[in-house]
Design a protein around this motif. Structure first.
Motif, PDB file in Angstrom:
ATOM      1  N   GLU A 119       4.157   5.896  -8.834  1.00 35.49           N
ATOM      2  CA  GLU A 119       4.719   6.492  -7.617  1.00 35.49           C
ATOM      3  C   GLU A 119       6.224   6.292  -7.583  1.00 35.49           C
ATOM      4  O   GLU A 119       6.716   5.177  -7.740  1.00 35.49           O
ATOM      5  CB  GLU A 119       4.099   5.869  -6.367  1.00 35.49           C
ATOM      6  N   ILE A 120       6.951   7.392  -7.397  1.00 34.38           N
ATOM      7  CA  ILE A 120       8.360   7.343  -7.031  1.00 34.38           C
ATOM      8  C   ILE A 120       8.392   7.486  -5.516  1.00 34.38           C
ATOM      9  O   ILE A 120       7.859   8.454  -4.975  1.00 34.38           O
ATOM     10  CB  ILE A 120       9.167   8.465  -7.712  1.00 34.38           C
ATOM     11  N   GLN A 121       8.993   6.542  -4.833  1.00 34.58           N
ATOM     12  CA  GLN A 121       8.809   6.438  -3.382  1.00 34.58           C
ATOM     13  C   GLN A 121       9.192   7.710  -2.631  1.00 34.58           C
ATOM     14  O   GLN A 121       8.531   8.102  -1.677  1.00 34.58           O
ATOM     15  CB  GLN A 121       9.604   5.248  -2.858  1.00 34.58           C
ATOM     16  N   PHE A 122      10.256   8.376  -3.055  1.00 31.62           N
ATOM     17  CA  PHE A 122      10.645   9.692  -2.551  1.00 31.62           C
ATOM     18  C   PHE A 122      11.126  10.511  -3.743  1.00 31.62           C
ATOM     19  O   PHE A 122      11.764   9.969  -4.648  1.00 31.62           O
ATOM     20  CB  PHE A 122      11.766   9.602  -1.509  1.00 31.62           C
ATOM     21  N   ALA A 123      10.852  11.804  -3.743  1.00 29.97           N
ATOM     22  CA  ALA A 123      11.254  12.639  -4.870  1.00 29.97           C
ATOM     23  C   ALA A 123      12.756  12.587  -5.115  1.00 29.97           C
ATOM     24  O   ALA A 123      13.219  12.715  -6.249  1.00 29.97           O
ATOM     25  CB  ALA A 123      10.814  14.082  -4.634  1.00 29.97           C
ATOM     26  N   ASP A 124      13.519  12.375  -4.072  1.00 29.01           N
ATOM     27  CA  ASP A 124      14.976  12.279  -4.194  1.00 29.01           C
ATOM     28  C   ASP A 124      15.405  11.165  -5.139  1.00 29.01           C
ATOM     29  O   ASP A 124      16.487  11.215  -5.726  1.00 29.01           O
ATOM     30  CB  ASP A 124      15.608  12.016  -2.821  1.00 29.01           C
ATOM     31  N   TYR A 125      14.562  10.130  -5.266  1.00 29.99           N
ATOM     32  CA  TYR A 125      14.927   8.954  -6.055  1.00 29.99           C
ATOM     33  C   TYR A 125      14.660   9.122  -7.544  1.00 29.99           C
ATOM     34  O   TYR A 125      14.956   8.224  -8.336  1.00 29.99           O
ATOM     35  CB  TYR A 125      14.129   7.732  -5.590  1.00 29.99           C
ATOM     36  N   VAL A 126      14.099  10.243  -7.952  1.00 28.67           N
ATOM     37  CA  VAL A 126      13.651  10.374  -9.338  1.00 28.67           C
ATOM     38  C   VAL A 126      14.797  10.636 -10.318  1.00 28.67           C
ATOM     39  O   VAL A 126      14.638  10.456 -11.528  1.00 28.67           O
ATOM     40  CB  VAL A 126      12.599  11.496  -9.459  1.00 28.67           C
ATOM     41  N   LEU A 127      15.955  11.023  -9.823  1.00 21.29           N
ATOM     42  CA  LEU A 127      17.023  11.440 -10.726  1.00 21.29           C
ATOM     43  C   LEU A 127      17.447  10.367 -11.732  1.00 21.29           C
ATOM     44  O   LEU A 127      17.725  10.703 -12.889  1.00 21.29           O
ATOM     45  CB  LEU A 127      18.226  11.931  -9.917  1.00 21.29           C
ATOM     46  N   PRO A 128      17.511   9.077 -11.378  1.00 16.95           N
ATOM     47  CA  PRO A 128      17.834   8.085 -12.412  1.00 16.95           C
ATOM     48  C   PRO A 128      16.810   8.047 -13.551  1.00 16.95           C
ATOM     49  O   PRO A 128      17.128   7.589 -14.647  1.00 16.95           O
ATOM     50  CB  PRO A 128      17.841   6.757 -11.634  1.00 16.95           C
ATOM     51  N   ALA A 129      15.596   8.520 -13.294  1.00 17.18           N
ATOM     52  CA  ALA A 129      14.546   8.526 -14.316  1.00 17.18           C
ATOM     53  C   ALA A 129      14.415   9.882 -14.996  1.00 17.18           C
ATOM     54  O   ALA A 129      13.536  10.053 -15.853  1.00 17.18           O
ATOM     55  CB  ALA A 129      13.204   8.142 -13.689  1.00 17.18           C
ATOM     56  N   GLY A 148       0.783  -1.231   0.000  1.00 24.09           N
ATOM     57  CA  GLY A 148       0.000   0.000   0.000  1.00 24.09           C
ATOM     58  C   GLY A 148       0.809   1.271   0.000  1.00 24.09           C
ATOM     59  O   GLY A 148       0.270   2.345   0.283  1.00 24.09           O
ATOM     60  N   GLY A 149       2.093   1.170  -0.325  1.00 21.35           N
ATOM     61  CA  GLY A 149       2.946   2.353  -0.375  1.00 21.35           C
ATOM     62  C   GLY A 149       3.586   2.660   0.956  1.00 21.35           C
ATOM     63  O   GLY A 149       3.027   2.378   2.017  1.00 21.35           O
ATOM     64  N   VAL A 150       4.770   3.255   0.908  1.00 20.40           N
ATOM     65  CA  VAL A 150       5.489   3.535   2.150  1.00 20.40           C
ATOM     66  C   VAL A 150       4.711   4.503   3.042  1.00 20.40           C
ATOM     67  O   VAL A 150       4.814   4.459   4.266  1.00 20.40           O
ATOM     68  CB  VAL A 150       6.909   4.072   1.837  1.00 20.40           C
ATOM     69  N   PHE A 151       3.889   5.378   2.447  1.00 17.32           N
ATOM     70  CA  PHE A 151       3.042   6.283   3.222  1.00 17.32           C
ATOM     71  C   PHE A 151       1.575   5.853   3.195  1.00 17.32           C
ATOM     72  O   PHE A 151       0.701   6.589   3.647  1.00 17.32           O
ATOM     73  CB  PHE A 151       3.169   7.723   2.695  1.00 17.32           C
ATOM     74  N   ARG A 152       1.301   4.693   2.616  1.00 15.66           N
ATOM     75  CA  ARG A 152      -0.038   4.081   2.559  1.00 15.66           C
ATOM     76  C   ARG A 152      -1.001   4.845   1.629  1.00 15.66           C
ATOM     77  O   ARG A 152      -2.218   4.750   1.788  1.00 15.66           O
ATOM     78  CB  ARG A 152      -0.656   3.960   3.958  1.00 15.66           C
ATOM     79  N   CYS A 153      -0.464   5.565   0.660  1.00 15.68           N
ATOM     80  CA  CYS A 153      -1.331   6.298  -0.261  1.00 15.68           C
ATOM     81  C   CYS A 153      -2.101   5.368  -1.190  1.00 15.68           C
ATOM     82  O   CYS A 153      -3.136   5.779  -1.744  1.00 15.68           O
ATOM     83  CB  CYS A 153      -0.503   7.285  -1.088  1.00 15.68           C
ATOM     84  N   THR A 154      -1.599   4.153  -1.416  1.00 15.74           N
ATOM     85  CA  THR A 154      -2.274   3.229  -2.337  1.00 15.74           C
ATOM     86  C   THR A 154      -2.889   2.042  -1.602  1.00 15.74           C
ATOM     87  O   THR A 154      -3.268   1.051  -2.233  1.00 15.74           O
ATOM     88  CB  THR A 154      -1.286   2.719  -3.397  1.00 15.74           C
ATOM     89  N   GLN A 155      -3.006   2.147  -0.306  1.00 14.52           N
ATOM     90  CA  GLN A 155      -3.514   1.028   0.490  1.00 14.52           C
ATOM     91  C   GLN A 155      -4.913   0.606   0.039  1.00 14.52           C
ATOM     92  O   GLN A 155      -5.811   1.430  -0.094  1.00 14.52           O
ATOM     93  CB  GLN A 155      -3.534   1.420   1.965  1.00 14.52           C
ATOM     94  N   GLY A 156      -5.075  -0.686  -0.220  1.00 12.24           N
ATOM     95  CA  GLY A 156      -6.369  -1.236  -0.583  1.00 12.24           C
ATOM     96  C   GLY A 156      -6.682  -1.225  -2.070  1.00 12.24           C
ATOM     97  O   GLY A 156      -7.645  -1.880  -2.502  1.00 12.24           O
ATOM     98  N   LEU A 157      -5.897  -0.522  -2.870  1.00 15.88           N
ATOM     99  CA  LEU A 157      -6.205  -0.437  -4.298  1.00 15.88           C
ATOM    100  C   LEU A 157      -5.957  -1.760  -5.020  1.00 15.88           C
ATOM    101  O   LEU A 157      -6.731  -2.143  -5.907  1.00 15.88           O
ATOM    102  CB  LEU A 157      -5.394   0.688  -4.957  1.00 15.88           C
TER     103      LEU A 157
END
Length: 338
Positions: A80-90, A35-44
């Protein structure tokens, strides 16, 4: 009206769109079963199945690249990119493919992809979980960059983003995930974790992309802010008894320049506020635009209040953030200038 946190509002937006349109898919690291590290997608995943909400490998470039490919062939991925910091490879995928495909194909293809990312600090996440990279996206033609500050806007803006035919960067301030933030440093460590809720309509609605929100009207000075800094602006104006007009930009690109210009021409003074580092931050663009369009109305120089020009300071992050005291000094300087 239901009462929701920003997390619940974001989840509800995806739920609404997944229920309306089978082409909407959600994927990313840990967004499925967990459901995502912050649970934003929980249950989907449980509701829509593993083919509509699924986990991806720890490979941001592959996540974004796959999403772009799906988007160009008719799907509407909300990744979802888990944290914005991680987006640089993309970043190359976003800039070289998603942002340009409409123009490179002469309109034969579009990339209706939403890239959701938690942004900013406030959870003691350190240098690789706390950055605010919005400026690197607003520099790119072909992208839209949104940052909500409350649950109502978060749901309506995300639905609008999913329905948009162009790529949208959707940045979610982590300090606001679980409720409004009062802007005070002394309460900041605990207030981000409070489950305070805002009123959010049930079902489908949208908040227009490219339209700012005048949070408070005033005559002394215009404050331009977005995300968490909206609440810091309110606290600073209140503590210093300044009649500020506070504008929540909501959409950085496209930008609601008309609302900004009308406000600054009325007040004659402007302070720009953001959490990201000062140099080359989005505030520099805002300052240039205000200077260009409001020069004859300005009674004082436009001031910026932002994060330090240093690598993100884990141990000192609450001093790094612009707070009411630092913002208050800027407001007084601008308001008292002759």
């Amino acid at each position: 009206m239901a009462r929701m946190t920003m997390i619940e509002a974001i989840r509800d937006a995806m739920d609404v769109k997944m229920g309306m349109d089978e082409d909407v898919v959600v994927f990313g690291e840990d967004v499925g079963y967990f459901g995502g590290v912050f649970r934003c997608t929980q249950g989907l995943q449980e509701k829509y199945g593993r083919h509509r909400c699924f986990d991806a490998p720890i490979n941001e470039s592959a996540i974004v690249g796959a999403g772009i490919g799906m988007a160009t062939y008719g799907k509407r991925p909300c990744i979802e990119i888990q944290f914005a910091d991680y987006v640089l490879p993309a970043y190359d995928q976003i800039v070289s493919e998603a942002a340009r495909i409409r123009h490179r194909s002469n309109g034969q293809f579009t990339a209706p992809i939403v890239i959701r990312m938690p942004t900013g600090g406030g959870i003691f996440g350190g240098q690789t979980h706390s950055q605010s990279p919005e400026a690197i996206f607003t520099h790119v033609s072909g992208l839209k960059t949104l940052i909500p500050s409350n649950p109502y806007d978060a749901k309506g803006m995300l639905i609008a983003a999913i329905e948009d035919d162009d790529p949208v960067i959707f940045l979610e301030p982590k300090r606001l995930y679980n409720g409004p933030f009062d802007g005070h440093h002394e309460n900041a460590v605990t207030s981000w974790a409070k489950h305070e809720k805002g009123e959010v309509p049930e079902g489908h609605y949208t908040v227009p992309i490219g339209k700012a929100n005048v949070v408070e009207t005033g005559m002394d000075v215009t404050i331009l802010a977005y995300g968490t800094m909206v609440y810091v602006a309110q606290a600073a104006a209140r503590e210093n008894n300044i009649d500020a007009e506070i504008i929540d930009l909501r959409s950085l690109l496209p930008l609601d320049l008309d609302t900004i210009v009308n406000s600054v021409q009325k007040t004659g003074r402007c302070v720009v506020l953001h959490e990201a580092t000062l140099t080359s931050g989005f505030g520099a663009e805002l300052t240039a635009l205000v200077q260009q369009h409001c020069f004859k109305h300005l009674e004082a120089p436009v001031l910026r209040v932002a994060g330090w020009d240093t690598p993100y300071p884990h141990a000192q992050e609450w001093h790094y953030f612009p707070g009411p005291k630092r913002v208050g000094k800027a407001l007084k300087r601008v308001v008292e200038a002759q």
